[in-house]
Design an enzyme around this catalytic site. Structure first.
Site, PDB file in Angstrom:
ATOM      1  CG  HIS A  98     -43.825  35.917   7.195  1.00 33.19           C
ATOM      2  ND1 HIS A  98     -43.107  36.772   7.741  1.00 33.19           N
ATOM      3  CD2 HIS A  98     -45.034  35.868   7.816  1.00 33.19           C
ATOM      4  CE1 HIS A  98     -44.049  37.389   8.675  1.00 33.19           C
ATOM      5  NE2 HIS A  98     -44.795  36.815   8.578  1.00 33.19           N
TER       6      HIS A  98
HETATM    7  C1  UD1 Z   1     -48.728  33.193  10.278  1.00 34.48           C
HETATM    8  C2  UD1 Z   1     -49.683  34.207  10.487  1.00 34.48           C
HETATM    9  C3  UD1 Z   1     -49.031  35.430  10.201  1.00 34.48           C
HETATM   10  C4  UD1 Z   1     -47.676  35.610  10.967  1.00 34.48           C
HETATM   11  C5  UD1 Z   1     -46.924  34.339  10.815  1.00 34.48           C
HETATM   12  C6  UD1 Z   1     -45.762  34.302  11.582  1.00 34.48           C
HETATM   13  C7  UD1 Z   1     -52.088  33.950  10.271  1.00 34.48           C
HETATM   14  C8  UD1 Z   1     -53.329  34.162   9.251  1.00 34.48           C
HETATM   15  N1  UD1 Z   1     -50.871  34.174   9.801  1.00 34.48           N
HETATM   16  O1  UD1 Z   1     -48.620  32.875   8.769  1.00 34.48           O
HETATM   17  O2  UD1 Z   1     -49.763  36.694  10.894  1.00 34.48           O
HETATM   18  O3  UD1 Z   1     -47.113  36.691  10.657  1.00 34.48           O
HETATM   19  O4  UD1 Z   1     -47.540  33.253  11.082  1.00 34.48           O
HETATM   20  O5  UD1 Z   1     -44.781  33.445  11.140  1.00 34.48           O
HETATM   21  O6  UD1 Z   1     -52.175  33.369  11.220  1.00 34.48           O
HETATM   22  N2  UD1 Z   1     -45.673  25.817   7.677  1.00 34.48           N
HETATM   23  C9  UD1 Z   1     -44.778  24.835   7.840  1.00 34.48           C
HETATM   24  N3  UD1 Z   1     -44.298  24.674   9.140  1.00 34.48           N
HETATM   25  C10 UD1 Z   1     -44.983  25.314  10.114  1.00 34.48           C
HETATM   26  C11 UD1 Z   1     -45.845  26.213   9.813  1.00 34.48           C
HETATM   27  C12 UD1 Z   1     -46.314  26.400   8.718  1.00 34.48           C
HETATM   28  O7  UD1 Z   1     -44.215  24.349   6.938  1.00 34.48           O
HETATM   29  O8  UD1 Z   1     -44.735  24.904  11.099  1.00 34.48           O
HETATM   30  C13 UD1 Z   1     -45.964  26.287   6.248  1.00 34.48           C
HETATM   31  C14 UD1 Z   1     -47.202  25.396   5.822  1.00 34.48           C
HETATM   32  O9  UD1 Z   1     -47.081  25.237   4.570  1.00 34.48           O
HETATM   33  C15 UD1 Z   1     -48.252  26.418   5.778  1.00 34.48           C
HETATM   34  C16 UD1 Z   1     -47.550  27.624   5.466  1.00 34.48           C
HETATM   35  O10 UD1 Z   1     -46.274  27.468   6.029  1.00 34.48           O
HETATM   36  O11 UD1 Z   1     -49.526  26.138   5.034  1.00 34.48           O
HETATM   37  C17 UD1 Z   1     -48.295  28.938   6.239  1.00 34.48           C
HETATM   38  O12 UD1 Z   1     -48.566  28.613   7.532  1.00 34.48           O
HETATM   39  P1  UD1 Z   1     -49.817  29.595   8.258  1.00 34.48           P
HETATM   40  O13 UD1 Z   1     -49.635  29.365   9.757  1.00 34.48           O
HETATM   41  O14 UD1 Z   1     -50.929  29.250   7.927  1.00 34.48           O
HETATM   42  O15 UD1 Z   1     -49.410  31.147   7.952  1.00 34.48           O
HETATM   43  P2  UD1 Z   1     -48.008  31.931   8.018  1.00 34.48           P
HETATM   44  O16 UD1 Z   1     -47.809  32.117   6.895  1.00 34.48           O
HETATM   45  O17 UD1 Z   1     -47.154  30.853   8.859  1.00 34.48           O
HETATM   46  N1  UDP Z   2     -37.949  35.401  14.428  1.00 36.13           N
HETATM   47  C1  UDP Z   2     -36.829  34.518  14.939  1.00 36.13           C
HETATM   48  N2  UDP Z   2     -36.160  33.741  13.776  1.00 36.13           N
HETATM   49  C2  UDP Z   2     -36.409  33.734  12.325  1.00 36.13           C
HETATM   50  C3  UDP Z   2     -37.341  35.057  12.003  1.00 36.13           C
HETATM   51  C4  UDP Z   2     -38.019  35.954  13.065  1.00 36.13           C
HETATM   52  O1  UDP Z   2     -36.808  34.103  15.869  1.00 36.13           O
HETATM   53  O2  UDP Z   2     -35.795  33.288  11.584  1.00 36.13           O
HETATM   54  C5  UDP Z   2     -38.425  36.280  15.477  1.00 36.13           C
HETATM   55  C6  UDP Z   2     -38.157  37.588  15.424  1.00 36.13           C
HETATM   56  O3  UDP Z   2     -37.308  37.947  16.543  1.00 36.13           O
HETATM   57  C7  UDP Z   2     -39.556  38.156  16.242  1.00 36.13           C
HETATM   58  C8  UDP Z   2     -40.636  37.265  15.541  1.00 36.13           C
HETATM   59  O4  UDP Z   2     -39.823  35.971  15.155  1.00 36.13           O
HETATM   60  O5  UDP Z   2     -39.668  38.192  17.266  1.00 36.13           O
HETATM   61  C9  UDP Z   2     -41.404  37.735  14.391  1.00 36.13           C
HETATM   62  O6  UDP Z   2     -42.243  36.785  13.997  1.00 36.13           O
HETATM   63  P1  UDP Z   2     -42.505  36.789  12.485  1.00 36.13           P
HETATM   64  O7  UDP Z   2     -41.981  37.545  11.618  1.00 36.13           O
HETATM   65  O8  UDP Z   2     -42.861  35.304  12.202  1.00 36.13           O
HETATM   66  O9  UDP Z   2     -44.288  37.198  12.695  1.00 36.13           O
HETATM   67  P2  UDP Z   2     -44.980  38.656  12.594  1.00 36.13           P
HETATM   68  O10 UDP Z   2     -44.333  39.405  13.749  1.00 36.13           O
HETATM   69  O11 UDP Z   2     -44.885  39.355  11.220  1.00 36.13           O
HETATM   70  O12 UDP Z   2     -46.524  38.452  12.814  1.00 36.13           O
END
Ligand code: UD1
Ligand code: UDP
Length: 380
Positions: free
Chosen positions: A216
């Site tokens: 992601h």
């Molecule tokens: C965010 C964090 C990242 C973390 C990740 C974990 C920041 C800058 N980034 O990235 O560090 O690793 O979460 O998963 O804070 N969206 C949905 N549903 C949701 C949330 C998001 O559809 O519930 C979609 C939207 O299109 C949104 C995109 O995902 O624009 C990105 O979401 P965002 O929270 O901006 O960043 P992540 O890529 O999720």
């Molecule tokens: N995780 C989860 N379901 C998924 C993918 C990840 O529960 O489909 C959990 C995983 O076990 C870990 C956490 O999400 O505890 C990691 O989050 P993510 O990869 O979204 O963010 P990051 O750690 O890269 O910021």
């Protein structure tokens, strides 16, 4: 000092929830000394990225839900700040705990560091997972870490490299505490519960006949070039593992990744890989069940690198920078970038049983939250 101290914990995105769980449990066990409130910013809002974790981790409903949702970095951060300031003025906490490196972490730590009570005081911030550095400032998370660490009073660090990074940045020793990894506290706490998950059957895989993947990071999924490289990597591994017992690939797809696959017109290319099983994001217990039983994991997630190290599952990380060095130097993690030949070499090592076994780092011991709560209560 009041009889009880008021602590707010802030969460917003998926990787925050499993870090909050052990802290909430620890603080709730000290109810005679602490009033603990939880704020959920709503940065992540889909059921599968948010509510399901409150269910799996037995977290109480947040006391405040800010409902922020998605947006550009500036827009999302600004809206979190506006709404969180209102909560802070209402609750008047003695301390605010923030987790990790997401936009909610940055926004709320800035609010606390600038708000003024009684014309004199700002609110001390405790940063859980401080000191990690990838030294790659194109990552939004790196900016969030640097800013949050620079203004937090208590810096709770997961591994020794974090202490060194903060020393080099000139941070006073009195602010740093090497307390360990709360994400692993959750794994230890919920270890017995994973067994109940039915996810292997639901997805149609068995122990050791699949590998798990999550992707992601914007650098990997937001450009067509890199997403195409990832598609080609999966295709190459897919052919290799088909020849080795017809193994499968399980890929719970993050909404950002799904959106970009669609935007670049690549969704069908992924769907057409015959042994690739794409699913929606899965719950915490389901994910850990999948990870525990996988032959290996391929990921760009920070948290998954740590969990794979603790579970001693081989982990191939599709990134060119890293901020959790012990997962590589001690654990099962290997940094691979998007280098197809290198990744295939490592996959072959895994299949031939010659891949490194890894050890569990000392501070992945399930006691980090207790050490953090001890520090907070001793110092206030
Ligand atoms: C965010 C964090 C990242 C973390 C990740 C974990 C920041 C800058 N980034 O990235 O560090 O690793 O979460 O998963 O804070 N969206 C949905 N549903 C949701 C949330 C998001 O559809 O519930 C979609 C939207 O299109 C949104 C995109 O995902 O624009 C990105 O979401 P965002 O929270 O901006 O960043 P992540 O890529 O999720
Ligand atoms: N995780 C989860 N379901 C998924 C993918 C990840 O529960 O489909 C959990 C995983 O076990 C870990 C956490 O999400 O505890 C990691 O989050 P993510 O990869 O979204 O963010 P990051 O750690 O890269 O910021």
């Amino acid at each position: 000092m009041p009889d009880k101290i008021k602590i707010i914990s802030v969460v917003g995105a998926r990787p925050n929830f499993m870090k909050l769980a052990p802290i909430a449990l620890e603080l709730n066990s000290r109810k005679d000394k602490v009033i603990h409130k939880v704020v959920h910013t709503g940065q992540h809002y889909d059921y599968k990225l948010s509510k399901v974790f409150f269910k799996d981790l037995h977290l109480p409903k947040p006391d405040f839900y800010l409902g922020i949702g998605s947006g550009s970095h500036a827009d999302q951060t600004a809206r979190i700040m506006e709404e969180f300031e209102k909560v802070v003025l209402k609750v008047k906490p003695d301390i605010v705990i923030v987790f990790g490196d997401v936009n909610s972490t940055l926004a709320c730590s800035v609010v606390c560091s600038k708000i003024i009570y009684n014309n004199i005081e700002t609110i001390p911030v405790a940063h859980v997972e401080a000191g990690l550095r990838s030294f790659d400032r194109t990552m939004p998370e790196e900016i969030n870490r640097i800013v949050t660490d620079s203004i937090s009073k208590y810096l709770f660090i997961t591994e020794k490299a974090g202490v060194d990074n903060l020393r080099i940045e000139g941070v006073d020793k009195n602010r740093t505490y090497l307390t360990g990894d709360v994400m692993i506290d959750s794994l230890v706490m919920y270890r017995d519960k994973f067994g109940k998950s039915k996810i292997l059957k639901q997805v149609g895989v068995e122990k050791d006949n699949y590998f798990l993947m999550t992707i992601h990071r914007p650098v990997n999924v937001d450009t067509k070039d890199n997403l195409s490289k990832i598609l080609s990597i999966i295709n190459r591994i897919s052919s290799y593992i088909k020849k080795n017992g017809n193994d499968k690939i399980v890929f719970p797809v993050h909404p950002r990744t799904l959106k970009m696959m669609d935007t670049f017109g690549m969704l069908n290319d992924f769907k057409n890989i015959s042994n690739l099983k794409m699913t929606e994001p899965v719950s915490y217990l389901d994910f850990i069940k999948l990870l525990t039983n996988a032959k290996f994991v391929m990921t760009d997630s920070g948290g998954v690198q740590e969990e794979a190290t603790f579970l001693r599952i081989p982990c191939l990380t599709l990134r060119s920078s890293f901020e959790r060095p012990e997962t590589i130097s001690i654990g099962t993690n290997t940094l691979c970038g998007l280098n197809t030949a290198f990744i295939l070499k490592k996959v072959k090592e895994i299949y031939s049983g010659t891949y490194k076994k890894g050890k569990i780092p000392r501070l992945m011991d399930g006691k980090a939250a207790k050490r953090i709560a001890d520090v907070l209560l001793q110092n206030l």
